[in-house]
Design an enzyme around this catalytic site. Sequence first.
Site, PDB file in Angstrom:
ATOM      1  N   LEU A 108       0.874  -1.167   0.000  1.00 45.51           N
ATOM      2  CA  LEU A 108       0.000   0.000   0.000  1.00 45.51           C
ATOM      3  C   LEU A 108       0.910   1.214   0.000  1.00 45.51           C
ATOM      4  O   LEU A 108       1.944   1.227   0.681  1.00 45.51           O
ATOM      5  CB  LEU A 108      -0.911   0.021   1.234  1.00 45.51           C
ATOM      6  N   ASP A 109       0.530   2.244  -0.744  1.00 47.85           N
ATOM      7  CA  ASP A 109       1.326   3.468  -0.758  1.00 47.85           C
ATOM      8  C   ASP A 109       1.498   3.999   0.658  1.00 47.85           C
ATOM      9  O   ASP A 109       0.656   3.751   1.541  1.00 47.85           O
ATOM     10  CB  ASP A 109       0.649   4.548  -1.615  1.00 47.85           C
ATOM     11  N   LYS A 110       2.546   4.736   0.874  1.00 48.57           N
ATOM     12  CA  LYS A 110       2.837   5.270   2.201  1.00 48.57           C
ATOM     13  C   LYS A 110       1.671   6.078   2.757  1.00 48.57           C
ATOM     14  O   LYS A 110       1.375   6.030   3.958  1.00 48.57           O
ATOM     15  CB  LYS A 110       4.101   6.131   2.155  1.00 48.57           C
ATOM     16  N   HIS A 193       0.806   2.900  -7.856  1.00 49.73           N
ATOM     17  CA  HIS A 193      -0.116   4.034  -7.694  1.00 49.73           C
ATOM     18  C   HIS A 193      -1.320   3.926  -8.641  1.00 49.73           C
ATOM     19  O   HIS A 193      -1.812   4.932  -9.151  1.00 49.73           O
ATOM     20  CB  HIS A 193       0.601   5.357  -7.955  1.00 49.73           C
TER      21      HIS A 193
END
Length: 245
Positions: A108-110, A193
């Site tokens: 998961l993106d930051k 993303h």
Amino acid sequence: MAPVKRQRVDKILAHMGYGTRKEIKRLIKEERVQVNGLPVKDPGLNIIPGEDQLFVDGEYVEYRPYIYIMLNKPRGVVSATEDRTAEVVLNLLPPCYRARRPFPVGRLDKDTEGLLLLTNDGRLAHNLLSPKKHVPKKYYAVVQGTVTREDVEAFRRGVLLEDGYCTLPADLQILRAGLRSEAEVTIYEGKYHQIKRMFAAVSKEVIYLKRIAMGPLVLDETLKPGEYRELTDREVTALRELTGR
């Protein structure tokens, strides 16, 4: 089913998070470890996990080769086992879990919250991430701009990203349309993303993103960001059935 292999007592206890090999040797020296009612004298004693009865300080050690953890990942934490500059998801787990060397299944993106599975079951992780499986991943998104029926149709066809890649068809459900819209998006792949880039392709900006499901696994609503729990047997079985594990 293949027979269970004999394993060293110290290896089993280290795997189950009872300490380092050195710490476990001290437990054995202090006669705090028993097998089948007798104190263990040798850390290298081979036993059959699940068949021989292993106790530490009078507590039965239930041997489990794999661990499955549902984490509600908070924003600002990296989906990795280690990072030189940022906090990683493993830091959110207690030492007894970290000792079993789980790793995040996918990323998961930051700045993205929500469901993240951590496990040391490499085969299941591989199957869940395999492009051939097309495991659905559902997200809740807050979007700057009005999400329209045209956007729904564009997602359904597959969106052409800025690098020329056309995504697989995705399901976009509008929860609330307005200057700031709310939507649920289900994708069947995991490009970098991806959801942010898909909305950018239809001139929208994602300002909040949270994963709420992965295949049959649904984020436990009682888990606050940063909290976790082990999967139930039913959840593990559902994941295995989905992937043919």
